[in-house]
Design a protein around this motif. Structure first.
Motif, PDB file in Angstrom:
ATOM      1  N   GLU A 168       0.657  -0.864   0.098  1.00 24.52           N
ATOM      2  CA  GLU A 168       0.039   0.103   0.112  1.00 24.52           C
ATOM      3  C   GLU A 168       0.718   0.771  -0.112  1.00 24.52           C
ATOM      4  O   GLU A 168       0.355   2.430   0.003  1.00 24.52           O
ATOM      5  CB  GLU A 168      -0.785  -0.105   0.962  1.00 24.52           C
ATOM      6  CG  GLU A 168      -1.610  -1.532   1.591  1.00 24.52           C
ATOM      7  CD  GLU A 168      -2.859  -1.446   2.541  1.00 24.52           C
ATOM      8  OE1 GLU A 168      -2.769  -0.172   3.096  1.00 24.52           O
ATOM      9  OE2 GLU A 168      -4.142  -1.770   2.179  1.00 24.52           O
ATOM     10  N   LEU A 196     -14.107   7.194   7.125  1.00 21.14           N
ATOM     11  CA  LEU A 196     -13.426   6.422   8.560  1.00 21.14           C
ATOM     12  C   LEU A 196     -13.194   5.738   9.893  1.00 21.14           C
ATOM     13  O   LEU A 196     -12.890   4.913  10.602  1.00 21.14           O
ATOM     14  CB  LEU A 196     -11.529   7.083   8.352  1.00 21.14           C
ATOM     15  CG  LEU A 196     -11.120   7.350   7.192  1.00 21.14           C
ATOM     16  CD1 LEU A 196     -10.052   8.329   7.748  1.00 21.14           C
ATOM     17  CD2 LEU A 196     -10.378   5.686   6.417  1.00 21.14           C
ATOM     18  N   SER A 198     -16.943   4.637   9.933  1.00 22.27           N
ATOM     19  CA  SER A 198     -17.667   4.691   9.783  1.00 22.27           C
ATOM     20  C   SER A 198     -17.866   3.213   9.643  1.00 22.27           C
ATOM     21  O   SER A 198     -19.113   2.472  10.429  1.00 22.27           O
ATOM     22  CB  SER A 198     -18.686   4.440   8.285  1.00 22.27           C
ATOM     23  OG  SER A 198     -17.568   3.727   7.625  1.00 22.27           O
ATOM     24  N   GLY A 199     -16.934   2.403   9.865  1.00 21.89           N
ATOM     25  CA  GLY A 199     -16.701   1.436   9.814  1.00 21.89           C
ATOM     26  C   GLY A 199     -16.755  -0.166   8.542  1.00 21.89           C
ATOM     27  O   GLY A 199     -17.052  -0.908   9.141  1.00 21.89           O
ATOM     28  N   ASN A 200     -18.002   0.741   7.746  1.00 20.37           N
ATOM     29  CA  ASN A 200     -18.224   0.254   6.658  1.00 20.37           C
ATOM     30  C   ASN A 200     -16.530   0.085   5.437  1.00 20.37           C
ATOM     31  O   ASN A 200     -16.626   1.198   4.804  1.00 20.37           O
ATOM     32  CB  ASN A 200     -19.123   1.330   5.550  1.00 20.37           C
ATOM     33  CG  ASN A 200     -19.537   0.730   4.406  1.00 20.37           C
ATOM     34  OD1 ASN A 200     -19.066  -0.074   3.674  1.00 20.37           O
ATOM     35  ND2 ASN A 200     -20.482   0.906   4.020  1.00 20.37           N
ATOM     36  N   HIS A 201     -15.649  -1.126   5.115  1.00 25.42           N
ATOM     37  CA  HIS A 201     -15.259  -1.685   4.942  1.00 25.42           C
ATOM     38  C   HIS A 201     -15.000  -0.777   3.045  1.00 25.42           C
ATOM     39  O   HIS A 201     -14.062  -0.910   2.663  1.00 25.42           O
ATOM     40  CB  HIS A 201     -14.549  -2.627   5.371  1.00 25.42           C
ATOM     41  CG  HIS A 201     -14.373  -2.620   6.253  1.00 25.42           C
ATOM     42  ND1 HIS A 201     -13.303  -2.303   7.122  1.00 25.42           N
ATOM     43  CD2 HIS A 201     -14.862  -3.803   7.359  1.00 25.42           C
ATOM     44  CE1 HIS A 201     -12.914  -2.679   8.601  1.00 25.42           C
ATOM     45  NE2 HIS A 201     -14.430  -3.562   8.939  1.00 25.42           N
ATOM     46  N   ALA A 202     -15.841  -1.050   3.280  1.00 26.00           N
ATOM     47  CA  ALA A 202     -16.468  -0.628   0.929  1.00 26.00           C
ATOM     48  C   ALA A 202     -15.715   0.306   0.592  1.00 26.00           C
ATOM     49  O   ALA A 202     -15.723   0.927   0.106  1.00 26.00           O
ATOM     50  CB  ALA A 202     -17.282  -1.289   0.745  1.00 26.00           C
ATOM     51  N   LYS A 203     -16.395   1.330   2.295  1.00 32.10           N
ATOM     52  CA  LYS A 203     -16.658   2.586   1.465  1.00 32.10           C
ATOM     53  C   LYS A 203     -15.089   3.298   2.075  1.00 32.10           C
ATOM     54  O   LYS A 203     -15.206   4.412   0.916  1.00 32.10           O
ATOM     55  CB  LYS A 203     -17.400   3.327   2.671  1.00 32.10           C
ATOM     56  CG  LYS A 203     -19.119   3.136   1.917  1.00 32.10           C
ATOM     57  CD  LYS A 203     -19.494   4.019   0.747  1.00 32.10           C
ATOM     58  CE  LYS A 203     -21.076   4.010   0.295  1.00 32.10           C
ATOM     59  NZ  LYS A 203     -20.971   4.316  -1.053  1.00 32.10           N
ATOM     60  N   ILE A 204     -14.811   2.733   2.804  1.00 31.95           N
ATOM     61  CA  ILE A 204     -12.932   3.114   3.477  1.00 31.95           C
ATOM     62  C   ILE A 204     -12.622   2.820   2.073  1.00 31.95           C
ATOM     63  O   ILE A 204     -11.832   3.565   1.682  1.00 31.95           O
ATOM     64  CB  ILE A 204     -12.792   2.217   4.557  1.00 31.95           C
ATOM     65  CG1 ILE A 204     -13.976   3.222   5.807  1.00 31.95           C
ATOM     66  CG2 ILE A 204     -11.184   2.597   4.795  1.00 31.95           C
ATOM     67  CD1 ILE A 204     -13.140   1.866   7.061  1.00 31.95           C
ATOM     68  N   ALA A 205     -12.445   1.952   1.307  1.00 34.56           N
ATOM     69  CA  ALA A 205     -11.440   1.289   0.326  1.00 34.56           C
ATOM     70  C   ALA A 205     -11.504   1.905  -0.571  1.00 34.56           C
ATOM     71  O   ALA A 205     -10.679   2.790  -1.255  1.00 34.56           O
ATOM     72  CB  ALA A 205     -11.551  -0.327   0.217  1.00 34.56           C
ATOM     73  N   ARG A 208     -10.251   5.686   0.137  1.00 38.01           N
ATOM     74  CA  ARG A 208      -8.903   5.287  -0.389  1.00 38.01           C
ATOM     75  C   ARG A 208      -8.537   5.597  -1.514  1.00 38.01           C
ATOM     76  O   ARG A 208      -7.215   6.632  -1.603  1.00 38.01           O
ATOM     77  CB  ARG A 208      -8.449   4.306   0.622  1.00 38.01           C
ATOM     78  CG  ARG A 208      -8.358   4.873   2.315  1.00 38.01           C
ATOM     79  CD  ARG A 208      -8.266   3.940   3.517  1.00 38.01           C
ATOM     80  NE  ARG A 208      -7.835   3.805   4.558  1.00 38.01           N
ATOM     81  CZ  ARG A 208      -7.230   2.831   5.342  1.00 38.01           C
ATOM     82  NH1 ARG A 208      -7.845   1.204   5.024  1.00 38.01           N
ATOM     83  NH2 ARG A 208      -7.548   3.183   6.060  1.00 38.01           N
TER      84      ARG A 208
END
Length: 243
Positions: A168, A196, A198-205, A208
């Protein structure tokens, strides 16, 4: 991996090799390293490793004999294809892709020169790679070799605590890295982006990726010229160009 460094100033590497990631990597057995003062291989009665250039000119040039003898002494028989790296301002510009390529080798040999340059026969007969870390001139090749070593060693298996860290990093994906935040969530009126938290990993990805591409567009647009943009990335770039 094993790394050999040919240098007239082996003590310069003590700090780099005995601290931080480089020390931990050696302790883990990820790589071993030895510094070799190639002056020890000279046959010159005055212990010289340099001489005046044929044809005249300023400065002194490293003679071929000590370098040839040193490499022949440390390179195992039958390993003529071992990568021998010449740190040189005339070399190819160093990149993350080159670091990843070198990290797959079993042995690397660095030649660190001083003075005006090297006898051309060193380049022609011994060197497999000429590397430059930038369009400027340093006193010697030692600092450049340290930069290359550090960037290569951190890519070796089990060196970093988190294997995802290297993948990364800026340039590994062809883009600059996205912004990072840590605790506290609010500091002097500046807040961590809600996504960041939210705990929503798809949205975080997605955030980023967006920020990584945006930072590259703003700071290093030349990198995007080498990248085949997805449809979504093209939409984002088009939006930034219009703003």
């Amino acid at each position: 991996m094993h790394i050999d460094i040919l240098t007239l100033f082996p003590e310069m590497f003590d700090g780099v090799l005995n601290h931080s990631i480089m020390k931990r990597a050696q302790d883990k057995g990820a790589f071993s390293c030895q510094t070799i003062n190639f002056r020890e291989y000279t046959t010159n009665k005055h212990n010289k490793v340099d001489d005046y250039p044929y044809g005249g000119g300023a400065g002194l040039v490293l003679t071929p004999q000590p370098i040839f003898d040193a490499i022949e002494a440390i390179r195992p028989e039958g390993h003529e294809k071992t990568r021998v790296i010449l740190m040189c301002p005339q070399g190819e510009p160093y990149t993350q892709a080159k670091a990843e390529e070198l990290s797959k080798e079993d042995q690397l040999i660095f030649i660190c020169g001083h003075y005006e340059g090297y006898d051309e026969r060193i380049r022609q007969e011994l060197v497999t790679d000429e590397i430059s870390i930038g369009d400027y001139v340093l006193t010697g090749g030692e600092l450049g070799a340290m930069v290359v070593m550090d960037s290569v060693v951190r890519l070796l298996p089990d060196v970093l605590g988190n294997e995802q860290s290297a993948s990364e990093d800026s340039f590994s994906s062809g883009l600059l890295e996205h912004p990072h935040y840590t605790r506290p969530a609010e500091f002097r009126g500046q807040h961590v982006p809600d996504v960041l938290l939210s705990g929503n990993h798809a949205k975080i990805a997605e955030w980023r990726h967006y920020e990584s591409l945006k930072r590259t567009f703003m700071r290093r647009p030349d990198l995007l010229e080498q990248r085949e943009l997805t449809d979504q990335e093209q939409k984002w770039v088009h939006k930034w160009k219009k703003s």
